[in-house]
Design a protein around this motif. Structure first.
Motif, PDB file in Angstrom:
ATOM      1  N   SER A 137       0.848  -1.195   0.000  1.00 28.19           N
ATOM      2  CA  SER A 137       0.000   0.000   0.000  1.00 28.19           C
ATOM      3  C   SER A 137       0.880   1.241   0.000  1.00 28.19           C
ATOM      4  CB  SER A 137      -0.910   0.026   1.230  1.00 28.19           C
ATOM      5  OG  SER A 137      -1.667   1.236   1.257  1.00 28.19           O
ATOM      6  N   ALA A 138       0.401   2.289  -0.678  1.00 22.87           N
ATOM      7  CA  ALA A 138       1.155   3.547  -0.721  1.00 22.87           C
ATOM      8  C   ALA A 138       0.737   4.485   0.400  1.00 22.87           C
ATOM      9  CB  ALA A 138       0.963   4.232  -2.075  1.00 22.87           C
ATOM     10  N   ASP A 139      -0.275   4.102   1.182  1.00 21.60           N
ATOM     11  CA  ASP A 139      -0.661   4.888   2.372  1.00 21.60           C
ATOM     12  C   ASP A 139      -1.156   3.912   3.427  1.00 21.60           C
ATOM     13  OD1 ASP A 139      -3.407   4.461   1.392  1.00 21.60           O
ATOM     14  OD2 ASP A 139      -2.924   6.085  -0.011  1.00 21.60           O
ATOM     15  N   ARG A 140      -2.264   4.180   4.080  1.00 20.06           N
ATOM     16  CA  ARG A 140      -2.770   3.243   5.083  1.00 20.06           C
ATOM     17  C   ARG A 140      -3.363   2.020   4.391  1.00 20.06           C
ATOM     18  NH1 ARG A 140      -5.917   5.750  10.148  1.00 20.06           N
ATOM     19  NH2 ARG A 140      -5.279   3.699  10.905  1.00 20.06           N
ATOM     20  N   PHE A 141      -3.244   0.867   5.061  1.00 18.56           N
ATOM     21  CA  PHE A 141      -3.836  -0.348   4.514  1.00 18.56           C
ATOM     22  C   PHE A 141      -5.348  -0.291   4.693  1.00 18.56           C
ATOM     23  CE2 PHE A 141       0.534  -1.391   5.324  1.00 18.56           C
ATOM     24  CZ  PHE A 141       0.903  -2.066   4.165  1.00 18.56           C
ATOM     25  N   ARG A 142      -6.058  -0.670   3.646  1.00 13.40           N
ATOM     26  CA  ARG A 142      -7.499  -0.480   3.607  1.00 13.40           C
ATOM     27  C   ARG A 142      -8.251  -1.784   3.874  1.00 13.40           C
ATOM     28  NH1 ARG A 142      -7.617   4.654   1.954  1.00 13.40           N
ATOM     29  NH2 ARG A 142      -5.973   5.376   0.554  1.00 13.40           N
ATOM     30  N   GLU A 143      -9.554  -1.685   3.829  1.00 14.69           N
ATOM     31  CA  GLU A 143     -10.421  -2.807   4.179  1.00 14.69           C
ATOM     32  C   GLU A 143     -10.119  -4.036   3.318  1.00 14.69           C
ATOM     33  OE1 GLU A 143     -13.113  -4.799   6.433  1.00 14.69           O
ATOM     34  OE2 GLU A 143     -12.396  -2.741   6.732  1.00 14.69           O
ATOM     35  N   ASN A 144      -9.919  -3.830   2.036  1.00 12.55           N
ATOM     36  CA  ASN A 144      -9.645  -4.965   1.152  1.00 12.55           C
ATOM     37  C   ASN A 144      -8.328  -5.647   1.493  1.00 12.55           C
ATOM     38  OD1 ASN A 144     -11.995  -4.860  -0.378  1.00 12.55           O
ATOM     39  ND2 ASN A 144     -11.134  -3.420  -1.863  1.00 12.55           N
ATOM     40  N   ASP A 145      -7.319  -4.847   1.898  1.00 15.97           N
ATOM     41  CA  ASP A 145      -6.041  -5.423   2.303  1.00 15.97           C
ATOM     42  C   ASP A 145      -6.210  -6.292   3.544  1.00 15.97           C
ATOM     43  OD1 ASP A 145      -4.593  -3.993   0.295  1.00 15.97           O
ATOM     44  OD2 ASP A 145      -4.659  -2.198   1.558  1.00 15.97           O
ATOM     45  N   ASP A 193       1.198   4.232  12.522  1.00 16.55           N
ATOM     46  CA  ASP A 193      -0.099   4.533  11.926  1.00 16.55           C
ATOM     47  C   ASP A 193      -0.616   3.333  11.134  1.00 16.55           C
ATOM     48  OD1 ASP A 193      -2.269   6.382  11.164  1.00 16.55           O
ATOM     49  OD2 ASP A 193      -1.391   6.234   9.164  1.00 16.55           O
ATOM     50  N   CYS A 194       0.276   2.703  10.381  1.00 16.43           N
ATOM     51  CA  CYS A 194      -0.121   1.520   9.601  1.00 16.43           C
ATOM     52  C   CYS A 194      -0.518   0.362  10.515  1.00 16.43           C
ATOM     53  CB  CYS A 194       1.024   1.090   8.680  1.00 16.43           C
ATOM     54  SG  CYS A 194       1.349   2.201   7.299  1.00 16.43           S
ATOM     55  N   ILE A 195       0.298   0.105  11.526  1.00 15.70           N
ATOM     56  CA  ILE A 195       0.040  -1.014  12.439  1.00 15.70           C
ATOM     57  C   ILE A 195      -1.263  -0.791  13.207  1.00 15.70           C
ATOM     58  CG2 ILE A 195       0.869  -2.178  14.531  1.00 15.70           C
ATOM     59  CD1 ILE A 195       3.713  -1.800  13.462  1.00 15.70           C
ATOM     60  N   GLN A 196      -1.507   0.457  13.601  1.00 11.90           N
ATOM     61  CA  GLN A 196      -2.727   0.772  14.348  1.00 11.90           C
ATOM     62  C   GLN A 196      -3.971   0.407  13.549  1.00 11.90           C
ATOM     63  OE1 GLN A 196      -3.024   4.875  15.480  1.00 11.90           O
ATOM     64  NE2 GLN A 196      -4.633   4.519  16.989  1.00 11.90           N
ATOM     65  N   GLY A 197      -3.926   0.620  12.240  1.00 10.40           N
ATOM     66  CA  GLY A 197      -5.076   0.301  11.403  1.00 10.40           C
ATOM     67  C   GLY A 197      -5.273  -1.191  11.194  1.00 10.40           C
ATOM     68  N   VAL A 202      -5.839  -8.216  12.242  1.00  7.30           N
ATOM     69  CA  VAL A 202      -4.855  -9.136  11.681  1.00  7.30           C
ATOM     70  C   VAL A 202      -3.913  -9.545  12.807  1.00  7.30           C
ATOM     71  CG1 VAL A 202      -2.984  -9.424  10.013  1.00  7.30           C
ATOM     72  CG2 VAL A 202      -4.974  -8.036   9.414  1.00  7.30           C
ATOM     73  N   GLU A 203      -3.622 -10.837  12.884  1.00  8.92           N
ATOM     74  CA  GLU A 203      -2.778 -11.358  13.955  1.00  8.92           C
ATOM     75  C   GLU A 203      -1.331 -10.895  13.797  1.00  8.92           C
ATOM     76  OE1 GLU A 203      -1.211 -15.697  15.585  1.00  8.92           O
ATOM     77  OE2 GLU A 203      -3.085 -15.565  14.419  1.00  8.92           O
ATOM     78  N   SER A 204      -0.781 -10.248  14.837  1.00 11.43           N
ATOM     79  CA  SER A 204       0.620  -9.803  14.894  1.00 11.43           C
ATOM     80  C   SER A 204       1.068  -9.104  13.612  1.00 11.43           C
ATOM     81  CB  SER A 204       1.550 -11.000  15.168  1.00 11.43           C
ATOM     82  OG  SER A 204       1.177 -11.675  16.336  1.00 11.43           O
ATOM     83  N   PRO A 205       0.415  -7.985  13.270  1.00 14.52           N
ATOM     84  CA  PRO A 205       0.786  -7.319  12.016  1.00 14.52           C
ATOM     85  C   PRO A 205       2.200  -6.743  12.076  1.00 14.52           C
ATOM     86  CG  PRO A 205      -0.657  -5.910  13.303  1.00 14.52           C
ATOM     87  CD  PRO A 205      -0.613  -7.244  14.011  1.00 14.52           C
ATOM     88  N   GLN A 206       2.945  -6.914  11.000  1.00 13.28           N
ATOM     89  CA  GLN A 206       4.279  -6.351  10.878  1.00 13.28           C
ATOM     90  C   GLN A 206       4.345  -5.595   9.564  1.00 13.28           C
ATOM     91  OE1 GLN A 206       7.440  -9.223  11.122  1.00 13.28           O
ATOM     92  NE2 GLN A 206       9.019  -7.694  11.493  1.00 13.28           N
ATOM     93  N   VAL A 207       4.752  -4.337   9.619  1.00  7.74           N
ATOM     94  CA  VAL A 207       4.762  -3.488   8.434  1.00  7.74           C
ATOM     95  C   VAL A 207       6.197  -3.094   8.105  1.00  7.74           C
ATOM     96  CG1 VAL A 207       4.001  -1.299   7.440  1.00  7.74           C
ATOM     97  CG2 VAL A 207       2.451  -2.604   8.916  1.00  7.74           C
ATOM     98  N   PHE A 208       6.566  -3.260   6.829  1.00  7.34           N
ATOM     99  CA  PHE A 208       7.909  -2.906   6.366  1.00  7.34           C
ATOM    100  C   PHE A 208       7.808  -1.656   5.491  1.00  7.34           C
ATOM    101  CE2 PHE A 208       7.777  -7.430   7.144  1.00  7.34           C
ATOM    102  CZ  PHE A 208       8.940  -7.671   7.858  1.00  7.34           C
TER     103      PHE A 208
END
Length: 407
Positions: A137-145, A193-197, A202-208
């Protein structure tokens, strides 16, 4: 000379099984059968298939990521995945790695489009094909993601969130904040911000955080490390050898992985030396060495095509990249004549080759002595060429990033 025992530290259980099988084959059916078994082992390793699904919404930077991972400039009309602000991917499209075609990145259509609605997405893109997914995603991850991640999780496969175009965010924030700008704080805020969304959904989200234009920065090295750790053991080398050289650590890991296979190559050479035909072992070894050293060269991205792509990507003249390479292999096509020319300057290698051929004529002990000398000669030679290419790869990496190549 490199120590064969060092290589054994790189072995995994699959290697141990291979060694046991080779020993048994040698004892039961002789040298030719054992050599054939080693060749089968290498064929299996070279053909381990790794399929990576790259997905996300339209305009998220999927195609740019696919290209950057493979070391292909977006401007390469022949090999690059098409990029654009609108959805350019209408069907799952495979993009094999140019030097390691067993590794394929699949540019998947954006989730939630008319043709690929979220609730049917995994079925339509043939979910089972992929070893893992990267959701971009180029910004926040959305519902479809989030829906996609939840479905992947249900099916017990791995997925990784990548927040793309981070270099754009950093540039914009620096212009906005001026002297108050703090890159580390900005990256922390974007990641949180990404992880908060994603938390709670989602279980244990990790954002790179990744920039496809500058893979050596931000979280791409961490993503590489995470993928390496979480892949099944038999697929880790396939990924490692195909990874772009975005850090000195990756180059060192590639060298170690290639080094771990040298003892098998040397064993094949020794088994070939069992044939009581003067000159045959040398001829066979030359063919094998040319093939292997070309593989080393391609894995480090030092073949002509890879260097040309790198020069185009980083905006440097090709000659400047070649100029920092100091090995006798630099800028040359790997062939039998070049290998012999380099070996002719090595007293040790010449002595071992001469001793191997001469030992054949010693009664009773000639063939075993020739086999032992062939092993040592091949082991020493392949390590020498591997070290040369690894050193050149580090110099090219530093030059591409504008670092000092004299240290």
């Amino acid at each position: 000379m490199d120590n064969p025992q060092k290589d054994e530290q790189m072995d995994n259980p699959h290697d141990d099984e291979a060694i046991a099988g080779i020993k048994k084959e040698l004892q039961t059916n002789g040298c030719a059968a054992a050599a054939a078994m080693i060749q089968t082992y290498f064929d299996e390793q070279d053909n381990v298939q790794l399929n990576i699904g790259i997905t996300g919404e339209s305009g998220s930077g999927k195609s740019s990521f696919v290209n950057a991972f493979r070391g292909i400039p977006n401007s390469d009309k022949e090999r690059a995945a098409p990029t654009g602000v609108t959805e350019t991917t209408t069907d799952p499209t495979p993009y094999p790695h140019p030097n390691h075609p067993n590794v394929t990145l699949w540019d998947l259509p954006g989730i939630g489009t008319t043709k690929f609605p979220a609730d049917e997405y995994l079925k339509k893109v043939e979910f089972e094909r992929y070893d893992f997914f990267i959701i971009i995603s180029a910004d926040r991850f959305r519902e479809n993601d989030v829906k996609l991640a939840q479905e992947i999780q249900k099916m017990k496969k791995k997925f990784y969130f990548v927040r793309s175009k981070i270099d754009h965010n950093i540039r914009d924030e620096e212009e906005t904040q001026g002297s108050e700008f703090n890159e580390e704080e900005t990256l922390k805020e974007i990641r949180e911000d990404c992880i908060q969304g994603l938390e709670g959904r989602v279980e244990s989200p990790q954002v790179f955080l990744v920039s496809s234009r500058k893979l050596h920065l931000y979280d791409f090295p961490l993503l590489e490390k995470t993928l390496q750790e979480e892949l099944p053991a038999h697929k880790r080398n396939a990924l490692l050898l195909a990874l772009p050289n975005v850090s000195l650590e990756i180059i060192i890991k590639k060298k170690e992985a290639l080094q771990a296979g040298i003892k098998y190559r040397a064993t094949m050479s020794a088994l070939g030396a069992a044939a009581p035909v003067p000159g045959l072992s040398f001829s066979v070894d030359m063919i094998m060495m040319v093939t292997i050293i070309r593989q080393y060269q391609a894995t480090f991205g030092l073949d002509s095509a890879s260097l040309q792509r790198l020069a185009q990507t980083v905006g440097l003249p090709l000659d400047e990249l070649r100029a920092v390479m100091t090995s006798p292999l630099a800028g040359n096509e790997i062939n039998k004549d070049l290998i012999i020319k380099v070996l002719s300057s090595s007293v040790v290698d010449l002595s071992l080759t001469a001793a191997e051929e001469g030992s054949r004529f010693i009664p009773f002990f000639g063939i075993p002595a020739a086999m032992a000398l062939s092993f040592v000669s091949t082991y020493t030679t392949l390590n020498m060429f591997l070290n040369m290419l690894a050193d050149d790869a580090q110099k090219v990496f530093k030059k591409a990033l504008g670092l000092d190549t004299t240290v």
